[in-house]
Design a protein around this motif. Structure first.
Motif, PDB file in Angstrom:
ATOM      1  N   ILE A   8      -3.661  -0.246  11.798  1.00 30.66           N
ATOM      2  CA  ILE A   8      -2.321  -0.786  12.401  1.00 30.66           C
ATOM      3  C   ILE A   8      -1.516  -2.740  12.090  1.00 30.66           C
ATOM      4  O   ILE A   8       0.123  -2.410  12.300  1.00 30.66           O
ATOM      5  N   ALA A   9      -2.059  -3.342  11.542  1.00 23.64           N
ATOM      6  CA  ALA A   9      -2.613  -4.428  11.105  1.00 23.64           C
ATOM      7  C   ALA A   9      -1.393  -4.380   9.737  1.00 23.64           C
ATOM      8  O   ALA A   9      -0.588  -5.502  10.066  1.00 23.64           O
ATOM      9  N   VAL A  10      -2.145  -3.027   9.295  1.00 26.55           N
ATOM     10  CA  VAL A  10      -1.669  -3.170   7.959  1.00 26.55           C
ATOM     11  C   VAL A  10      -0.491  -2.829   8.212  1.00 26.55           C
ATOM     12  O   VAL A  10       0.659  -3.491   6.940  1.00 26.55           O
ATOM     13  N   PHE A  11       0.644  -2.418   8.786  1.00 22.15           N
ATOM     14  CA  PHE A  11       1.891  -1.438   8.902  1.00 22.15           C
ATOM     15  C   PHE A  11       2.556  -2.779   9.364  1.00 22.15           C
ATOM     16  O   PHE A  11       3.504  -2.974   8.649  1.00 22.15           O
ATOM     17  N   LEU A  12       2.495  -3.452   9.946  1.00 28.31           N
ATOM     18  CA  LEU A  12       2.959  -4.185  11.251  1.00 28.31           C
ATOM     19  C   LEU A  12       2.996  -5.295   9.748  1.00 28.31           C
ATOM     20  O   LEU A  12       4.217  -5.556   9.504  1.00 28.31           O
ATOM     21  N   PHE A  13       2.357  -5.772   8.580  1.00 28.63           N
ATOM     22  CA  PHE A  13       2.540  -6.842   8.241  1.00 28.63           C
ATOM     23  C   PHE A  13       3.041  -6.425   6.706  1.00 28.63           C
ATOM     24  O   PHE A  13       3.944  -7.124   6.529  1.00 28.63           O
TER      25      PHE A  13
END
Length: 266
Positions: free
Chosen positions: A41-46
């Motif tokens: 999820i963090a990678v997706f947002l980043f």
């Protein structure tokens, strides 16, 4: 006084862009520190946030170059504020490119700022305006891959490294696609000023369908494979192998189940 204030407002960075940049920074911090329970999820947002930032900078480069080439109308249109909502085709410039990243992991170019070409004199200036966008993607790719080609990966968390690799892939594919000499894309815009008036008139009706043509061509397996082989070759030259981008893409598409990085000791 009023004119000066208006010009200042025309060039003030938009809160919308600052908000996107802030979300990107926080997500990047979460990826780096492993703060998030689900790194996908963090990678997706980043990656999504950074991709939108790069799209805004791409269009800003077009507009800024046009401003210095004679088109002073770009300021009043809001193109110098980095606000994606000011683009003439927000769907083509932001929504579709983001959807293509989510669907297939490819940096689809968008079409966005309207340049009043009649205000600009000189073929070199017209070509430079068109080239400014793809060159921004090239610069973005160089920055993303800097830890690789500088040999500065020590201390960089694996998850963050893979996210950068995938983001670099998006920038490389966007630059390659944008530089294709297809009507409606920046590559054609670079060579258009040097074509005869007759050729330009014949090609002009096809310009609105340039993106559709790219989309159709990429559905052909042979062309799709050749294109990604070219992108991988460029990335290998910058120090990134296909396995890095593979892991980054799978982390990004967290809904498919992120790869188990613990097996890699990461």
């Amino acid at each position: 006084m009023t004119t000066a204030t208006a010009r200042s407002g025309d060039r003030r960075i938009s809160p919308v862009f600052l908000g996107i940049a802030a979300v990107t920074a926080v997500a990047g911090w979460a990826v780096w520190t492993g703060f998030a329970d689900n790194p996908g999820i963090a990678v997706f947002l980043f990656v999504t946030g950074a991709w939108i930032v790069s799209l805004c900078l791409h269009e800003y480069a077009h507009a800024r170059t046009a401003l210095h080439s004679g088109d002073i109308s770009v300021g009043a249109k809001g193109y110098l504020t980095l606000n994606p909502l000011k683009y003439t085709h927000a769907l083509l410039s932001i929504v579709l490119p983001v959807l293509f990243v989510i669907m297939g992991g490819i940096g689809l170019p968008g079409g966005a700022v309207f340049i009043e070409r009649g205000r600009i004199r000189g073929r070199w200036r017209h070509s430079l305006i068109s080239a400014a966008g793809p060159l921004t993607n090239v610069l973005f790719a160089v920055v993303c891959t800097a830890p690789y080609w500088l040999g500065a990966l020590d201390g960089v968390p694996g998850t963050f490294r893979f996210a950068l690799a995938f983001l670099a892939l998006l920038q490389v594919t966007a630059a390659l696609l944008n530089l294709l000499p297809i009507p409606g894309l920046d590559g054609y815009g670079i060579i258009e000023p040097w074509l005869s008036h007759g050729i330009r008139r014949q090609v002009e009706p096809f310009a609105p369908f340039g993106l559709l043509a790219v989309f159709a061509l990429l559905w052909i397996p042979e062309l799709n494979g050749w294109f990604f082989d070219l992108a991988d070759t460029v990335l290998r030259g910058l120090g990134i192998d296909g396995y890095e981008t593979f892991l980054g893409r799978h982390l990004y598409r967290f809904w498919e189940g992120s790869p188990d990085l613990s097996r890699l000791g990461l």
